[in-house]
Design a protein around this motif. Structure first.
Motif, PDB file in Angstrom:
ATOM      1  N   ILE A  58       0.838  -1.207   0.000  1.00  0.00           N
ATOM      2  CA  ILE A  58       0.000   0.000   0.000  1.00  0.00           C
ATOM      3  C   ILE A  58       0.866   1.247   0.000  1.00  0.00           C
ATOM      4  CG2 ILE A  58      -1.638   1.353   1.365  1.00  0.00           C
ATOM      5  CD1 ILE A  58      -2.816  -1.299   2.372  1.00  0.00           C
ATOM      6  N   ILE A  59       1.893   1.256   0.859  1.00  0.00           N
ATOM      7  CA  ILE A  59       2.775   2.422   0.945  1.00  0.00           C
ATOM      8  C   ILE A  59       3.527   2.646  -0.360  1.00  0.00           C
ATOM      9  CG2 ILE A  59       4.832   3.342   2.088  1.00  0.00           C
ATOM     10  CD1 ILE A  59       3.872   1.931   4.645  1.00  0.00           C
ATOM     11  N   ALA A  60       4.017   1.537  -0.956  1.00  0.00           N
ATOM     12  CA  ALA A  60       4.785   1.647  -2.198  1.00  0.00           C
ATOM     13  C   ALA A  60       3.928   2.141  -3.363  1.00  0.00           C
ATOM     14  CB  ALA A  60       5.406   0.292  -2.549  1.00  0.00           C
ATOM     15  N   GLU A  61       2.683   1.669  -3.442  1.00  0.00           N
ATOM     16  CA  GLU A  61       1.834   1.994  -4.585  1.00  0.00           C
ATOM     17  C   GLU A  61       1.001   3.254  -4.383  1.00  0.00           C
ATOM     18  OE1 GLU A  61      -0.519  -1.469  -5.290  1.00  0.00           O
ATOM     19  OE2 GLU A  61       1.184  -2.730  -5.880  1.00  0.00           O
ATOM     20  N   GLU A  62       0.667   3.578  -3.125  1.00  0.00           N
ATOM     21  CA  GLU A  62      -0.275   4.673  -2.893  1.00  0.00           C
ATOM     22  C   GLU A  62       0.227   5.723  -1.910  1.00  0.00           C
ATOM     23  OE1 GLU A  62      -4.269   3.001  -2.146  1.00  0.00           O
ATOM     24  OE2 GLU A  62      -3.365   1.065  -2.654  1.00  0.00           O
ATOM     25  N   GLY A  63       1.344   5.438  -1.234  1.00  0.00           N
ATOM     26  CA  GLY A  63       1.879   6.392  -0.276  1.00  0.00           C
ATOM     27  C   GLY A  63       1.391   6.143   1.139  1.00  0.00           C
ATOM     28  N   VAL A  64       2.112   6.695   2.100  1.00  0.00           N
ATOM     29  CA  VAL A  64       1.763   6.505   3.517  1.00  0.00           C
ATOM     30  C   VAL A  64       0.360   7.017   3.852  1.00  0.00           C
ATOM     31  CG1 VAL A  64       2.381   7.135   5.885  1.00  0.00           C
ATOM     32  CG2 VAL A  64       4.178   6.522   4.254  1.00  0.00           C
ATOM     33  N   PRO A  65      -0.075   8.167   3.311  1.00  0.00           N
ATOM     34  CA  PRO A  65      -1.426   8.651   3.655  1.00  0.00           C
ATOM     35  C   PRO A  65      -2.531   7.654   3.314  1.00  0.00           C
ATOM     36  CG  PRO A  65      -0.157  10.423   2.653  1.00  0.00           C
ATOM     37  CD  PRO A  65       0.659   9.167   2.487  1.00  0.00           C
ATOM     38  N   ALA A  66      -2.256   6.730   2.381  1.00  0.00           N
ATOM     39  CA  ALA A  66      -3.276   5.750   2.004  1.00  0.00           C
ATOM     40  C   ALA A  66      -3.664   4.863   3.176  1.00  0.00           C
ATOM     41  CB  ALA A  66      -2.777   4.888   0.844  1.00  0.00           C
ATOM     42  N   LEU A  67      -2.759   4.693   4.137  1.00  0.00           N
ATOM     43  CA  LEU A  67      -3.070   3.879   5.308  1.00  0.00           C
ATOM     44  C   LEU A  67      -4.170   4.512   6.149  1.00  0.00           C
ATOM     45  CD1 LEU A  67       0.531   2.842   6.436  1.00  0.00           C
ATOM     46  CD2 LEU A  67      -1.180   1.378   5.359  1.00  0.00           C
ATOM     47  N   TYR A  68      -4.355   5.815   5.988  1.00  0.00           N
ATOM     48  CA  TYR A  68      -5.400   6.519   6.743  1.00  0.00           C
ATOM     49  C   TYR A  68      -6.602   6.863   5.880  1.00  0.00           C
ATOM     50  CZ  TYR A  68      -2.599   6.895  10.940  1.00  0.00           C
ATOM     51  OH  TYR A  68      -1.905   6.597  12.082  1.00  0.00           O
ATOM     52  N   ARG A  69      -6.667   6.268   4.685  1.00  0.00           N
ATOM     53  CA  ARG A  69      -7.829   6.507   3.839  1.00  0.00           C
ATOM     54  C   ARG A  69      -9.072   5.962   4.542  1.00  0.00           C
ATOM     55  NH1 ARG A  69      -6.286   4.307  -1.156  1.00  0.00           N
ATOM     56  NH2 ARG A  69      -5.331   6.333  -1.593  1.00  0.00           N
ATOM     57  N   GLY A  70     -10.093   6.772   4.590  1.00  0.00           N
ATOM     58  CA  GLY A  70     -11.323   6.345   5.250  1.00  0.00           C
ATOM     59  C   GLY A  70     -11.384   6.715   6.727  1.00  0.00           C
ATOM     60  N   LEU A  71     -10.391   7.463   7.230  1.00  0.00           N
ATOM     61  CA  LEU A  71     -10.389   7.824   8.652  1.00  0.00           C
ATOM     62  C   LEU A  71     -11.622   8.644   9.022  1.00  0.00           C
ATOM     63  CD1 LEU A  71      -9.052   7.899  11.425  1.00  0.00           C
ATOM     64  CD2 LEU A  71      -7.750   9.916  10.681  1.00  0.00           C
ATOM     65  N   SER A  72     -12.016   9.564   8.143  1.00  0.00           N
ATOM     66  CA  SER A  72     -13.191  10.387   8.440  1.00  0.00           C
ATOM     67  C   SER A  72     -14.430   9.516   8.583  1.00  0.00           C
ATOM     68  CB  SER A  72     -13.405  11.444   7.346  1.00  0.00           C
ATOM     69  OG  SER A  72     -13.604  10.830   6.076  1.00  0.00           O
ATOM     70  N   ALA A  73     -14.545   8.487   7.722  1.00  0.00           N
ATOM     71  CA  ALA A  73     -15.683   7.570   7.822  1.00  0.00           C
ATOM     72  C   ALA A  73     -15.578   6.716   9.081  1.00  0.00           C
ATOM     73  CB  ALA A  73     -15.755   6.679   6.581  1.00  0.00           C
ATOM     74  N   GLY A  74     -14.327   6.359   9.443  1.00  0.00           N
ATOM     75  CA  GLY A  74     -14.133   5.563  10.653  1.00  0.00           C
ATOM     76  C   GLY A  74     -14.548   6.322  11.900  1.00  0.00           C
ATOM     77  N   VAL A  75     -14.188   7.609  11.968  1.00  0.00           N
ATOM     78  CA  VAL A  75     -14.578   8.427  13.117  1.00  0.00           C
ATOM     79  C   VAL A  75     -16.084   8.650  13.117  1.00  0.00           C
ATOM     80  CG1 VAL A  75     -14.373  10.715  14.166  1.00  0.00           C
ATOM     81  CG2 VAL A  75     -12.326   9.548  13.319  1.00  0.00           C
ATOM     82  N   LEU A  76     -16.657   8.894  11.927  1.00  0.00           N
ATOM     83  CA  LEU A  76     -18.104   9.066  11.825  1.00  0.00           C
ATOM     84  C   LEU A  76     -18.817   7.801  12.296  1.00  0.00           C
ATOM     85  CD1 LEU A  76     -20.586  10.692  10.920  1.00  0.00           C
ATOM     86  CD2 LEU A  76     -20.264   9.738   8.619  1.00  0.00           C
ATOM     87  N   ARG A  77     -18.249   6.651  11.952  1.00  0.00           N
ATOM     88  CA  ARG A  77     -18.836   5.375  12.380  1.00  0.00           C
ATOM     89  C   ARG A  77     -18.847   5.275  13.900  1.00  0.00           C
ATOM     90  NH1 ARG A  77     -16.759   0.171  13.453  1.00  0.00           N
ATOM     91  NH2 ARG A  77     -18.238  -1.510  12.973  1.00  0.00           N
ATOM     92  N   GLN A  78     -17.757   5.707  14.542  1.00  0.00           N
ATOM     93  CA  GLN A  78     -17.707   5.658  16.004  1.00  0.00           C
ATOM     94  C   GLN A  78     -18.659   6.670  16.643  1.00  0.00           C
ATOM     95  OE1 GLN A  78     -16.283   3.333  17.821  1.00  0.00           O
ATOM     96  NE2 GLN A  78     -15.606   2.378  15.910  1.00  0.00           N
ATOM     97  N   CYS A  79     -18.940   7.755  15.932  1.00  0.00           N
ATOM     98  CA  CYS A  79     -19.875   8.754  16.451  1.00  0.00           C
ATOM     99  C   CYS A  79     -21.323   8.342  16.222  1.00  0.00           C
ATOM    100  CB  CYS A  79     -19.608  10.113  15.792  1.00  0.00           C
ATOM    101  SG  CYS A  79     -18.052  10.869  16.307  1.00  0.00           S
ATOM    102  N   THR A  80     -21.522   7.228  15.515  1.00  0.00           N
ATOM    103  CA  THR A  80     -22.869   6.676  15.342  1.00  0.00           C
ATOM    104  C   THR A  80     -22.930   5.302  16.003  1.00  0.00           C
ATOM    105  OG1 THR A  80     -22.190   5.890  13.126  1.00  0.00           O
ATOM    106  CG2 THR A  80     -23.401   7.963  13.249  1.00  0.00           C
ATOM    107  N   TYR A  81     -22.230   4.345  15.411  1.00  0.00           N
ATOM    108  CA  TYR A  81     -22.225   2.967  15.927  1.00  0.00           C
ATOM    109  C   TYR A  81     -21.603   2.866  17.313  1.00  0.00           C
ATOM    110  CZ  TYR A  81     -20.376  -1.822  16.381  1.00  0.00           C
ATOM    111  OH  TYR A  81     -20.021  -3.052  16.842  1.00  0.00           O
ATOM    112  N   GLY A  82     -20.368   3.383  17.454  1.00  0.00           N
ATOM    113  CA  GLY A  82     -19.668   3.268  18.727  1.00  0.00           C
ATOM    114  C   GLY A  82     -20.383   3.995  19.844  1.00  0.00           C
ATOM    115  N   LEU A  83     -20.811   5.215  19.551  1.00  0.00           N
ATOM    116  CA  LEU A  83     -21.515   6.015  20.554  1.00  0.00           C
ATOM    117  C   LEU A  83     -22.789   5.304  21.023  1.00  0.00           C
ATOM    118  CD1 LEU A  83     -22.243   9.798  20.430  1.00  0.00           C
ATOM    119  CD2 LEU A  83     -24.158   8.220  20.514  1.00  0.00           C
TER     120      LEU A  83
END
Length: 310
Positions: A66-91
Motif C-alpha cells: 500500500i505504501i509503495a503503490e499509494e503512499g503513507v497517507p493511504a493507510l489513513y484513507r477512510g479515517l473520516s468515515a471511521g470516526v463518523l462510524r464511532q460517532c454513530t455505531y460506537g456512541l
C-alpha cells in the motif's frame, strides 16, 4: 442538605447522555490509533474475491504494498468515515450498554457483579441497535478503503465520509446506505457479545492479580482479552460484510451477491470454508487493540469526567 456537586446528580439529562458521549469519544480515539491496521485488514479480505486465487495474508507485506503503490497517507484513507462510524455505531452501542449495566449494577457493587445472562441481553441489545445505526458510515468506510483495488473506470473517488454519504444517497438511495446491513447487524451482535460480556468479568477475576480492578494494567490486559474474544467470534460475519459492502453493480444492474447467504455460499464454494477466516491474524491484531483502547479510554474518560465534576 449538602449541595449536589456532581453534574450527574444535578442533571438527569447529563446523566442519561454521559455514557453515550464517553462511548463516542473512546471509540473515536481508538479508531485514530488503529486506522492503518484496519486498512490492511480490508485489503487482505478483498484479495482473490470470487476466484479462489492465492492471496497474501501477511499484514506487513500488504502494508508495504500500500505504501509503495499509494503512499503513507493511504493507510489513513477512510479515517473520516471511521470516526463518523464511532460517532454513530460506537456512541450508540457503548452508550446503550453502559446505560443498561449502570441500571443493573447491584447497589455497592460493580458491573462485574452482573450475571452473564444480563450482560448477554445488554450486549445483544446494544450491538443490534448500534450496528443498524452505524451501517451507512460503515459502508462508506469500506468503500473508501477498497476504492484503490477497483479498475480506474470503476473507482468512486469519494473525497471524505460526508461526500461518500451524499453520493450514496444521490446515486443509490437508501439501498446504498444499508448495503450489507444484515451482515453488519449480525457482525455487531457477535462482536459485542464477545466484547461486552467479557470485560467486566475479566476485571473482576483478574484485577487482584494486576494491581486492582481499576489499575491501568488491569484495563489494558482485560481489554486485550475482551478484544481477542470479540475478534474470534465475529470474523466470518465481518468478512461477508466487507464483500457485500464493497460490491459494485455491473452495467446491467446485476450484483455479485444477492444477500448474506448467497455471499457465504459462493465464497465457500469458490474459495473454501477457511476463506471466511481469511486474515484472522490481522483481524485479531486490528480488533484487539481497538477494543482494548476503547475500554481503556472509556474507563479513563469516566474517571476524568468524575474528577471534573461531570
Amino acid at each position: 442538605m449538602a449541595e449536589k456537586q456532581n453534574l450527574q446528580d444535578r442533571s438527569p439529562l447529563w446523566k442519561a447522555v454521559r455514557p453515550f458521549i464517553i462511548g463516542g469519544l473512546s471509540g473515536s480515539c481508538a479508531t485514530c490509533c488503529i486506522q492503518p491496521i484496519d486498512m490492511v485488514k480490508v485489503r487482505i479480505q478483498l484479495q482473490g474475491e470470487g476466484t479462489g486465487a492465492n492471496v497474501t495474508t501477511n499484514p506487513l507485506t500488504i502494508a508495504r504494498r500500500i505504501i509503495a503503490e499509494e503512499g503513507v497517507p493511504a493507510l489513513y484513507r477512510g479515517l473520516s468515515a471511521g470516526v463518523l462510524r464511532q460517532c454513530t455505531y460506537g456512541l450508540t452501542r457503548l452508550g446503550v450498554f453502559r446505560s443498561i449495566t449502570n441500571a443493573l449494577t447491584p447497589e455497592g457493587g460493580t458491573a462485574g457483579d452482573i450475571t452473564f445472562t444480563q450482560l448477554l441481553g445488554a450486549s445483544l441489545t446494544a450491538g443490534g441497535i448500534g450496528a443498524l445505526i452505524g451501517t451507512p458510515a460503515d459502508a462508506a468506510l469500506v468503500r473508501m478503503q477498497s476504492d484503490a483495488t477497483l479498475p480506474l473506470d470503476q473507482r468512486r473517488g469519494y473525497k471524505n465520509a460526508i461526500d461518500a454519504l451524499i453520493r450514496m444517497a444521490r446515486e443509490e438511495g437508501l439501498k446504498g446506505f444499508f448495503s450489507g446491513a444484515t451482515p453488519t447487524v449480525f457482525r455487531g451482535l457477535l462482536i459485542n457479545v464477545g466484547m461486552l460480556t467479557t470485560y467486566d468479568p475479566f476485571k473482576k477475576y483478574l484485577g487482584d492479580y494486576l494491581g486492582g480492578r481499576d489499575s491501568q494494567s488491569t484495563r489494558f490486559v482485560c481489554g486485550a482479552l475482551s478484544g481477542w474474544c470479540a475478534a474470534t467470534v465475529s470474523l466470518p460475519a465481518d468478512f461477508i460484510k466487507t464483500r457485500l459492502q464493497k460490491m459494485k453493480p455491473a452495467a446491467d444492474g446485476s450484483v455479485p451477491y444477492t444477500g448474506l447467504f448467497d455471499c457465504i455460499s459462493k465464497t465457500v464454494k469458490n474459495e473454501g470454508v477457511l476463506a471466511l477466516y481469511q486474515g484472522y491474524p490481522t483481524f485479531v491484531i486490528r480488533i484487539t487493540p481497538h477494543i482494548m483502547l476503547t475500554w481503556v479510554f472509556m474507563d479513563n474518560f469516566k474517571v476524568m469526567f468524575s474528577g471534573m465534576g461531570f
